[in-house]
Design an enzyme around this catalytic site. Structure first.
Site, PDB file in Angstrom:
ATOM      1  N   ASP A  25     -95.180 -93.555 -29.117  1.00 22.90           N
ATOM      2  CA  ASP A  25     -94.122 -93.361 -30.113  1.00 22.90           C
ATOM      3  C   ASP A  25     -94.563 -92.417 -31.219  1.00 22.90           C
ATOM      4  O   ASP A  25     -95.742 -92.269 -31.504  1.00 22.90           O
ATOM      5  CB  ASP A  25     -93.723 -94.706 -30.722  1.00 22.90           C
ATOM      6  CG  ASP A  25     -94.887 -95.375 -31.437  1.00 22.90           C
ATOM      7  OD1 ASP A  25     -95.981 -95.440 -30.836  1.00 22.90           O
ATOM      8  OD2 ASP A  25     -94.726 -95.822 -32.584  1.00 22.90           O
ATOM      9  N   GLU A  26     -93.581 -91.795 -31.844  1.00 22.58           N
ATOM     10  CA  GLU A  26     -93.760 -91.017 -33.075  1.00 22.58           C
ATOM     11  C   GLU A  26     -94.940 -90.046 -32.993  1.00 22.58           C
ATOM     12  O   GLU A  26     -95.821 -90.033 -33.849  1.00 22.58           O
ATOM     13  CB  GLU A  26     -93.942 -91.971 -34.268  1.00 22.58           C
ATOM     14  CG  GLU A  26     -92.748 -92.893 -34.495  1.00 22.58           C
ATOM     15  CD  GLU A  26     -92.974 -93.873 -35.624  1.00 22.58           C
ATOM     16  OE1 GLU A  26     -92.013 -94.220 -36.308  1.00 22.58           O
ATOM     17  OE2 GLU A  26     -94.140 -94.293 -35.832  1.00 22.58           O
ATOM     18  N   VAL A  27     -94.929 -89.199 -31.979  1.00 15.08           N
ATOM     19  CA  VAL A  27     -96.029 -88.250 -31.795  1.00 15.08           C
ATOM     20  C   VAL A  27     -95.583 -86.861 -32.242  1.00 15.08           C
ATOM     21  O   VAL A  27     -94.745 -86.239 -31.592  1.00 15.08           O
ATOM     22  CB  VAL A  27     -96.487 -88.199 -30.325  1.00 15.08           C
ATOM     23  CG1 VAL A  27     -97.685 -87.264 -30.185  1.00 15.08           C
ATOM     24  CG2 VAL A  27     -96.834 -89.592 -29.821  1.00 15.08           C
TER      25      VAL A  27
END
EC number: 3.2.1.52
Length: 657
Positions: free
Chosen positions: A323-325
């Site tokens: 997530d959230e990369v």
């Protein structure tokens, strides 16, 4: 003729009569069972539980028998012994072949308690139902009845963030004991993040030395799980019908890795993990938190970690985050640029997809299934052999996208399942009325690919076991019922009645549950129009509000509504209530957010003339300020921030008594 009462638990009351006998009325409060069983039939006769002094069960379920004995001892129900063949009044547990996994039947009659299940999980779940029946009994007397029960979903879980704050083995055991009582069966441990790497990896020992070391916070340093610790947790969870699923967050949220092995970054240099107690301005390179995907050593590292994790956890699932990369660092990295060209990629996000597919293959190599947050399927990198955990917003759009491609999903959306959100954001009733399957998902007719759902408790602002429990209970019991009971059986009024009795059960379990004075309220959705105030006043602040979360909500007399600021609060920021007329005040209480967004560092001031203010109190670490004024006449109330906060402030209510 035997008189029978059929109880429809979801209606809360039921009536059945026999021709030769008068109608009998029973209420569901007689059976305070959460989650409610699929079918219940009760009879007028009762059974004294102290007559049950023998326990007969299959030899391979002996550990369940030990739990029965401990339960009896703790609750003064008399001695009970395990026997090969029970005589007279007894508890008899029988293994059968005709029930699905985790399902059971439970019958109470004059000869005792009769339980049937095909697996340990079913027998364990029957035991939890029996415990709830016994704990609700009056004078050790329980109704004779018949229950047929089975779960709606196989996956009924809780995600606990162990990186931002660390939970000891004993605290994890406490969480396991509590959640299993309500038939939750999956514990997802978020073991790594930017804050810390919490699991021993023997191939990379610096992960736990550098990855849990805070130079300026020695008391918070060096907290991690050895592999033996985690095996102990797994074994304990198994006795409670709970599968422990590890999460190693890759390729972002990786400062815990880079602090130990900076060569796995795109930029090199020094990295430091940071505790949540560290001010945001003091945290170093927190936005450079991704692994270098153009470096072959990254893939070697990931495989060795997965190999050791697979050996610790018997679960068939390994969660690899995803997530959230961000991609901005990759775009400037020569190694990542080279891989981007070699793979003939169009966008930089596709670089993560290359990593996702390689990690899926590695996980399969160790006979496991990769689970990832829904970003792993943003460009359809997830395969039908992976599992997507839908978390963003309501999760339904991400779930539909996965189901259309026959990718299994677990529902864990922010709306309904994020329990780091306070009770005003995800109220107990909102959780109860949420369902894992939307109309769009239903239309796909692939419900078998919806494995279930889970609560997610991120712990940026959750630092104690009591706080964990307050954020989970009671609303995780609502989620437990959503995931267990048939959808058509669920009814809020029935649940609320059963919950009232279940609070006593929680006390028995030692649960520090949240006392919610707005539990009957649905989700708070602010309106464009400002609300009426509880009394004549003018409200001012130097902070903007977020959307329609107006400042006036702090003084509308309702604790389920709230103001939400649209930037972090810090020194120089204030809120002021100028009263329209003098008020005789005995006590002032300020309730801010009950999750990440509460006010911790601020003073509470009052004015007797409306102009000159005097400090009367300060805010506590849990976002509360309460002062006794002893009958002082006041004209104004003011809140002044004393330190910089890291979150947008929420204020639920300012109360004058």
């Amino acid at each position: 003729m035997k008189k029978v009462i059929i109880i429809s638990l979801f209606l809360g009351i039921a009536v059945v009569s026999c021709k030769s006998q008068k109608t009998v009325v029973a209420t569901s409060t007689e059976l305070a069972i959460i989650p409610q069983p699929k079918f219940v039939e009760t009879y007028q006769k009762k059974l004294n539980v102290k007559l049950l002094n023998e326990l007969e069960l299959p030899s391979d379920w002996q550990q369940l028998g030990e739990q029965y004995i401990a339960f009896n001892q703790k609750n003064n129900l008399g001695a009970i012994q395990i026997v090969d063949k029970a005589k007279n009044t007894a508890i008899r547990i029988k293994k059968v072949q005709n029930l699905s996994l985790e399902s059971y039947t439970l019958q109470i009659n004059e000869t005792g308690v009769h339980i049937e299940a095909s697996d340990f999980g079913g027998a364990f779940n029957a035991f939890q139902t029996w415990k709830q029946i016994v704990l609700s009994a009056e004078n050790n007397s329980v109704m004779q009845l018949k229950i047929e029960d089975q779960p709606r979903f196989n996956y009924r879980g809780l995600m606990l963030d162990c990186s931002r704050h660390f939970w000891t083995v004993d605290e994890l055991k406490e969480t396991i004991t509590q959640m299993s009582f309500f038939k939750l069966n999956k514990l997802h441990l978020h073991l790594t993040d930017n804050n810390a790497w919490r699991v021993e990896i023997k191939a990379y020992p610096k992960l736990t030395s550098a990855g849990t070391y805070y130079k300026d916070y020695p008391e918070l340093s060096n907290k991690f799980y050895t592999q033996e610790d985690l095996k102990q947790v797994v074994a304990f969870a198994g006795l409670h019908n709970i599968e422990v699923i590890p999460e190693i967050d890759l390729p972002g949220h990786a400062i815990g890795i880079l602090a130990a092995y900076p060569n796995l970054s795109c930029t090199g240099g020094d990295f430091e993990v940071f505790p949540e107690e560290m001010p945001m301005k003091d945290r170093k390179r927190m936005n450079v938190n991704m692994l270098c995907l153009g470096n072959p050593d990254t893939y070697t590292f990931a495989e060795k970690v997965i190999q050791e994790i697979a050996a610790i956890f018997p679960s068939k699932k390994i969660h690899l985050g995803g997530d959230e990369v961000p991609t901005n660092i990759w775009e400037k990295c020569s190694k990542c640029q080279k891989l981007h060209q070699q793979e003939n990629l169009n966008t930089w996000g596709e670089l993560q997809d290359v990593f996702t597919k390689k990690m899926s293959a590695v996980v399969k190599k160790y006979d496991k299934t990769m689970v990832g947050w829904d970003e792993i399927n943003e460009r359809h990198a997830a395969s039908t052999e992976d599992i997507v955990m839908a978390w963003r917003d309501y999760g339904f759009n991400q779930a539909v996208e996965a189901l259309e491609r026959n990718v299994p999903v677990i529902m864990a959306p922010q709306h309904g399942c994020y329990f780091d959100w306070g009770y005003a954001g995800n109220a107990t009733r909102k959780v109860y009325e949420w369902d894992p399957i939307s109309a769009e998902m239903e239309a796909l007719k692939k419900n078998n690919l919806v494995l279930g759902g889970q609560a997610c408790l991120w712990t940026e602002r959750v630092a104690t076991q009591d706080r964990v429990e307050e954020m989970l209970y009671p609303r995780i019991t609502a989620l437990a019922e959503v995931l267990w009971s048939p959808k058509e059986n669920r009814n809020w009024d029935s649940y609320l009645k059963r919950l009232e009795q279940s609070y006593d059960h929680m006390k028995t379990l030692g649960i520090s549950y949240y006392v919610d004075d707005a539990i009957n309220e649905s989700e708070f959705i602010p309106k464009k129009e400002k609300p009426a105030l509880v009394r004549h006043a003018w409200l001012t602040t130097n902070l903007p509000n977020h959307g329609n979360y107006h400042l006036e909500y702090i003084f509308d007399g309702k604790s389920n509504t709230f103001y939400w600021g649209s930037r972090s609060i810090g020194i120089g920021d204030f809120y002021q209530i100028q009263l329209g007329e003098p008020v005789l005040a005995n006590k002032i209480t300020v309730i801010t957010g009950d999750s990440k967004d509460y006010i911790q560092h601020a003073d509470l001031l009052v004015s007797e003339d409306g102009e000159t203010f005097k400090k009367v109190g300060s805010f506590s670490d849990d976002g509360m300020a309460a002062v006794d004024l002893g009958g002082k006449t006041i004209r104004a109330i003011r809140i002044e921030a004393t330190k910089q906060h890291t979150s947008w402030p929420v204020i639920k209510e300012v109360k004058i008594e």
